[in-house]
Write a protein that holds these residues in place. Structure first.
Motif, PDB file in Angstrom:
ATOM      1  N   GLU A 506       0.834  -1.214   0.000  1.00 37.28           N
ATOM      2  CA  GLU A 506       0.000   0.000   0.000  1.00 37.28           C
ATOM      3  C   GLU A 506       0.861   1.254   0.000  1.00 37.28           C
ATOM      4  O   GLU A 506       0.609   2.198  -0.765  1.00 37.28           O
ATOM      5  CB  GLU A 506      -0.920   0.000   1.227  1.00 37.28           C
ATOM      6  N   ALA A 507       1.894   1.276   0.833  1.00 39.13           N
ATOM      7  CA  ALA A 507       2.743   2.458   0.930  1.00 39.13           C
ATOM      8  C   ALA A 507       3.522   2.706  -0.358  1.00 39.13           C
ATOM      9  O   ALA A 507       3.836   3.851  -0.699  1.00 39.13           O
ATOM     10  CB  ALA A 507       3.707   2.311   2.110  1.00 39.13           C
ATOM     11  N   ALA A 508       3.845   1.630  -1.081  1.00 37.90           N
ATOM     12  CA  ALA A 508       4.599   1.770  -2.328  1.00 37.90           C
ATOM     13  C   ALA A 508       3.697   2.023  -3.530  1.00 37.90           C
ATOM     14  O   ALA A 508       4.193   2.246  -4.638  1.00 37.90           O
ATOM     15  CB  ALA A 508       5.423   0.509  -2.572  1.00 37.90           C
ATOM     16  N   GLY A 509       2.369   1.996  -3.324  1.00 36.72           N
ATOM     17  CA  GLY A 509       1.453   2.212  -4.437  1.00 36.72           C
ATOM     18  C   GLY A 509       1.339   1.020  -5.351  1.00 36.72           C
ATOM     19  O   GLY A 509       0.989   1.165  -6.522  1.00 36.72           O
ATOM     20  N   LEU A 510       1.609  -0.186  -4.832  1.00 37.98           N
ATOM     21  CA  LEU A 510       1.477  -1.426  -5.600  1.00 37.98           C
ATOM     22  C   LEU A 510       0.134  -2.060  -5.267  1.00 37.98           C
ATOM     23  O   LEU A 510      -0.234  -2.176  -4.089  1.00 37.98           O
ATOM     24  CB  LEU A 510       2.629  -2.383  -5.270  1.00 37.98           C
ATOM     25  N   ARG A 511      -0.599  -2.479  -6.277  1.00 36.47           N
ATOM     26  CA  ARG A 511      -2.006  -2.836  -6.120  1.00 36.47           C
ATOM     27  C   ARG A 511      -2.189  -4.301  -5.716  1.00 36.47           C
ATOM     28  O   ARG A 511      -2.127  -5.203  -6.545  1.00 36.47           O
ATOM     29  CB  ARG A 511      -2.759  -2.573  -7.424  1.00 36.47           C
ATOM     30  N   GLY A 512      -2.422  -4.521  -4.447  1.00 36.47           N
ATOM     31  CA  GLY A 512      -2.696  -5.863  -3.974  1.00 36.47           C
ATOM     32  C   GLY A 512      -4.168  -6.205  -4.112  1.00 36.47           C
ATOM     33  O   GLY A 512      -5.032  -5.323  -4.175  1.00 36.47           O
ATOM     34  N   ALA A 513      -4.452  -7.497  -4.169  1.00 36.90           N
ATOM     35  CA  ALA A 513      -5.853  -7.931  -4.213  1.00 36.90           C
ATOM     36  C   ALA A 513      -6.504  -7.658  -2.864  1.00 36.90           C
ATOM     37  O   ALA A 513      -5.857  -7.719  -1.814  1.00 36.90           O
ATOM     38  CB  ALA A 513      -5.926  -9.418  -4.543  1.00 36.90           C
ATOM     39  N   HIS A 514      -7.811  -7.358  -2.889  1.00 36.81           N
ATOM     40  CA  HIS A 514      -8.556  -7.179  -1.637  1.00 36.81           C
ATOM     41  C   HIS A 514      -8.465  -8.480  -0.847  1.00 36.81           C
ATOM     42  O   HIS A 514      -8.762  -9.559  -1.352  1.00 36.81           O
ATOM     43  CB  HIS A 514     -10.015  -6.841  -1.937  1.00 36.81           C
ATOM     44  N   SER A 515      -8.032  -8.402   0.403  1.00 38.36           N
ATOM     45  CA  SER A 515      -7.826  -9.629   1.173  1.00 38.36           C
ATOM     46  C   SER A 515      -8.002  -9.354   2.656  1.00 38.36           C
ATOM     47  O   SER A 515      -7.920  -8.201   3.114  1.00 38.36           O
ATOM     48  CB  SER A 515      -6.427 -10.200   0.916  1.00 38.36           C
ATOM     49  N   ARG A 516      -8.252 -10.447   3.388  1.00 39.17           N
ATOM     50  CA  ARG A 516      -8.347 -10.361   4.857  1.00 39.17           C
ATOM     51  C   ARG A 516      -7.638 -11.557   5.464  1.00 39.17           C
ATOM     52  O   ARG A 516      -7.676 -12.659   4.910  1.00 39.17           O
ATOM     53  CB  ARG A 516      -9.814 -10.325   5.306  1.00 39.17           C
ATOM     54  N   VAL A 517      -6.982 -11.332   6.592  1.00 38.94           N
ATOM     55  CA  VAL A 517      -6.316 -12.410   7.318  1.00 38.94           C
ATOM     56  C   VAL A 517      -7.273 -12.937   8.385  1.00 38.94           C
ATOM     57  O   VAL A 517      -7.880 -12.163   9.128  1.00 38.94           O
ATOM     58  CB  VAL A 517      -5.013 -11.914   7.966  1.00 38.94           C
ATOM     59  N   ALA A 518      -7.390 -14.259   8.435  1.00 35.69           N
ATOM     60  CA  ALA A 518      -8.251 -14.898   9.436  1.00 35.69           C
ATOM     61  C   ALA A 518      -7.412 -15.866  10.266  1.00 35.69           C
ATOM     62  O   ALA A 518      -6.655 -16.660   9.701  1.00 35.69           O
ATOM     63  CB  ALA A 518      -9.392 -15.632   8.758  1.00 35.69           C
TER      64      ALA A 518
END
Length: 711
Positions: A506-518
């Motif tokens: 996020e800080a580098a402006g690289l687009r990760g997939a929407h995700s959540r840790v469980a």
């Protein structure tokens, strides 16, 4: 003096002292003195020998300070323990440059390393530039001073190629080969241990030298690759720089903890470095000489069209195959040119391209054919092949070829290069020489394809937009540094957690997939329902690298029960492997569509961060279709990286495959380049797979691994 001016005394000295000029002909000091005399050096030469009044019939002096005249260049050939003291005497005398022939320094162990450091400190104290120690010497046969301060058995031939060899022993062979194949040198330097003067210094000097057209290096190591790269980007635009770099098979020893690390070896970094800086990497000394002879004797082709003239079909076909495999074109000649050729060639001759004059072709047939094809305006280069299958002698044929080229030049074909191949001649023909034309010749026609390909590729590189280094103001490197520093403080060297990795992206402006840790089964079901089915469930762990191979990834799950079952199975597998404590939880992501690619970084011990791009998933390791570049990347580097992979075809919408957002992937590479430059504690990084969406929709990083350490 500083910069390139400080190197002038090595190549155009007004006077030379040989310190350690023995009377024994077998000693190196004596051999250097003899070389200077035999080359007819235009300035005074001063032998220094404490016990001899004359050496090789030249008045000798007991020490350098007793030479009555100024000394610009000193060649030092005394025992290693004496060198530092001798250099100090040179400093007091006002000597500006020194070539230290003597061995027994850093190449010989710890004591030699200390001795070399002492010599370097003396040189810096007095402002003396040093070539060596442990070297063959220097020469500038192409200059008016006619310097040969080497102990090589043969003098380098004069010409317009400058050559640096890191190996002294190989330097002897290189000089001999240069004479053998008629490659003239403007300068020769054996740098030895490179205590002071090194490859980047010489590249900068020769880049500004009017008497040098081509620059050649044999290197075993890089002194300062970043400085060398900056200089090469500039110099390569006006002069070809050809390098033979040894050690192609030695991969750097690094932990194979990521996809990128398993793909990147030191030689991949070297190739990437040369691609980015415009330097031409030759696969062998022979290839270097083949290309250098062409570039010093002929103009660079303005395009890719090649004409072939031969008196035998087989060699012509081999040549055409080699040319076309090299990405060059062998176009059919126009009807007007074919008609002109048919007026004197027999009916059996092939007139299109290649022009096969058949075995009966006479010197006059060669003369007329070359004039017509070379002057046609339909080719950017001409290859002439002669096979002695008839009665015509090679000498007469050589004369006819050169004469015809000279006539065509006079009529306006000055910019079209000509290469020749005399196949099966009783003696190897290296060049065809006339009064105003010298044509390089090669033993086999295939070699000319390689030479022309390299020459054309270099011209295209030099003429292309060099690109720039874009900046992205939205990148928050301070946040990245805080995340990495905290991870190192808490756990030491290792992989970031899923939450930490997401923060870095996020800080580098690289687009990760929407995700959540469980971390529990209930959390996993709740997260999946919130994201929307179908989903992927993956183990998240800072120690397990390849999750797919271990069965820790479940894809396309359609409901909460599927998600719960996947969580339980992953947990049970970790427990069965006695690794439950390494399980941080699971990552829940939506299923993504698009072309799978990978983007990665692995640090090279010499060049620093090396970025990789290729097809994603398991394809990257199976197909190994990966492009590499050394950080920092220009926007041109990013474009070329993507386009040079075979997988790029998929991103263009091959058949029914959807196009990928190539511009977004280029930006991702550039953002990653800035990230690893600004945050050196990032050790390895893998983004794999990255899903390239359709144009305008960007990409999504489905899996990311980032290793950190104290920089």
């Amino acid at each position: 003096m500083s910069g390139t001016d400080s190197l002038r005394p090595f190549f155009r000295p007004r006077s030379v002292a040989v310190i350690g000029a023995s009377r024994n002909p077998a000693k190196l000091g004596h051999r250097v003195l003899r070389s200077l005399i035999a080359a007819d050096f235009e300035g005074p030469v001063f032998p220094v020998n404490p016990v001899a009044e004359h050496v090789a019939s030249v008045k000798s002096y007991p020490s350098v300070d007793q030479i009555p005249d100024p000394v610009e260049l000193a060649v030092v050939a005394v025992p290693a323990p004496q060198v530092a003291g001798i250099l100090a005497e040179c400093g007091e005398k006002g000597v500006e440059a020194a070539v230290i022939i003597t061995a027994g320094f850093a190449e010989s162990g710890e004591e030699g390393g200390r001795r070399q450091q002492e010599v370097l400190e003396v040189a810096r104290r007095y402002g003396i530039r040093v070539v060596g120690p442990n070297c063959l010497g220097v020469a500038s046969p192409g200059s008016e001073v006619r310097l040969n301060a080497t102990f090589a058995p043969q003098a380098p031939p004069a010409g317009r190629a400058a050559l640096c060899s890191q190996s002294g022993a190989l330097g002897v062979a290189i000089i001999a080969q240069a004479r053998r194949v008629s490659l003239g040198l403007s300068a020769f330097v054996s740098v030895g241990n490179k205590a002071d003067v090194d490859d980047d210094d010489l590249l900068e000097y020769w880049g500004e030298h009017d008497g040098t057209d081509v620059i050649l290096f044999y290197l075993e190591s890089f002194s300062d690759p970043h400085r060398l790269g900056r200089i090469a980007r500039r110099v390569s635009r006006s002069k070809p720089v050809i390098v033979v770099k040894s050690g192609r098979t030695e991969a750097g020893e690094r932990a194979v903890g990521s996809h990128t690390a398993s793909l990147t070896g030191s030689d991949s970094a070297v190739d990437a470095f040369f691609d980015q800086t415009g330097m031409i990497r030759a696969g062998s000394l022979r290839e270097m000489f083949d290309l250098a002879r062409f570039l010093t004797l002929q103009p660079v082709p303005a395009g890719r069209r090649v004409g072939v003239v031969s008196n035998a079909g087989g060699p012509a076909i081999l040549c055409v195959d080699a040319l076309e495999r090299s990405g060059l074109e062998v176009p059919a000649l126009s009807s007007g040119i074919r008609e002109a050729l048919s007026e004197f060639l027999p009916p059996e001759a092939g007139l299109s391209n290649p022009v096969d004059m058949i075995a009966s072709a006479s010197p006059d047939d060669y003369r007329k054919t070359i004039e017509i094809v070379l002057g046609s305006g339909e080719v950017d280069a001409l290859v002439v092949i002669y096979t002695p299958v008839g009665l015509h002698v090679g000498e007469a044929m050589q004369g006819a070829i050169v004469e015809s080229v000279e006539k065509a030049r006079a009529r306006g074909s000055a910019d079209v290069p000509v290469l020749a191949s005399f196949i099966g001649a009783s003696e190897y023909v290296h060049v065809l020489e006339g009064e105003g034309e010298t044509i390089p010749a090669y033993p086999f026609p295939e070699e000319m394809g390689r030479v022309l390909r390299r020459a054309v590729a270099h011209r295209e590189w030099a003429e292309a937009d060099p690109g720039g280094f874009p900046d992205f103001p939205d990148q928050d490197f301070d946040r990245v540094r805080r995340i990495c520093a905290q991870a190192v403080d808490e756990r030491g060297k290792g992989w970031l957690t899923a939450e930490e990795t997401r923060g870095v992206l996020e800080a580098a402006g690289l687009r990760g997939a929407h995700s959540r840790v469980a971390r529990t089964e209930d959390e996993a079901a709740e997260a999946a329902a919130a994201i929307g089915f179908p989903v992927a469930v993956k183990l998240t762990s800072s120690s397990v690298v390849h999750k797919t191979e271990l069965g820790m990834v479940r894809l396309g799950l359609e409901g909460t029960e599927d998600v719960r079952e996947a969580f339980r199975e992953i947990r049970e597998t970790m427990e069965r492997e006695a690794s439950l404590e390494e399980m941080d939880g699971v990552l829940i992501q939506p299923m993504l569509e698009g072309t799978e690619v990978m983007i990665g970084m692995d640090p090279d011990p010499v060049f620093g961060p090396v970025l990789a791009f290729g097809l994603g998933g398991v394809h990257v390791e199976v197909l190994r279709d990966v492009a590499f570049r050394v950080a920092p990347l220009t926007d041109r580097d990013a474009r070329e990286m993507i386009r040079e992979t075979r997988g790029y075809t998929l991103l263009t919408g091959y058949r029914d495959h959807a196009e990928g957002d190539v511009e977004a992937l280029e930006e991702a590479l550039l953002r990653l380049s800035r990230l690893v430059e600004e945050v050196p504690c990032i050790g390895q990084l893998d983004l794999n797979p990255v899903f390239a969406m359709t144009p305008g929709h960007g990409y999504r990083i489905a899996d990311a691994r980032i290793e950190v350490d104290v920089p």
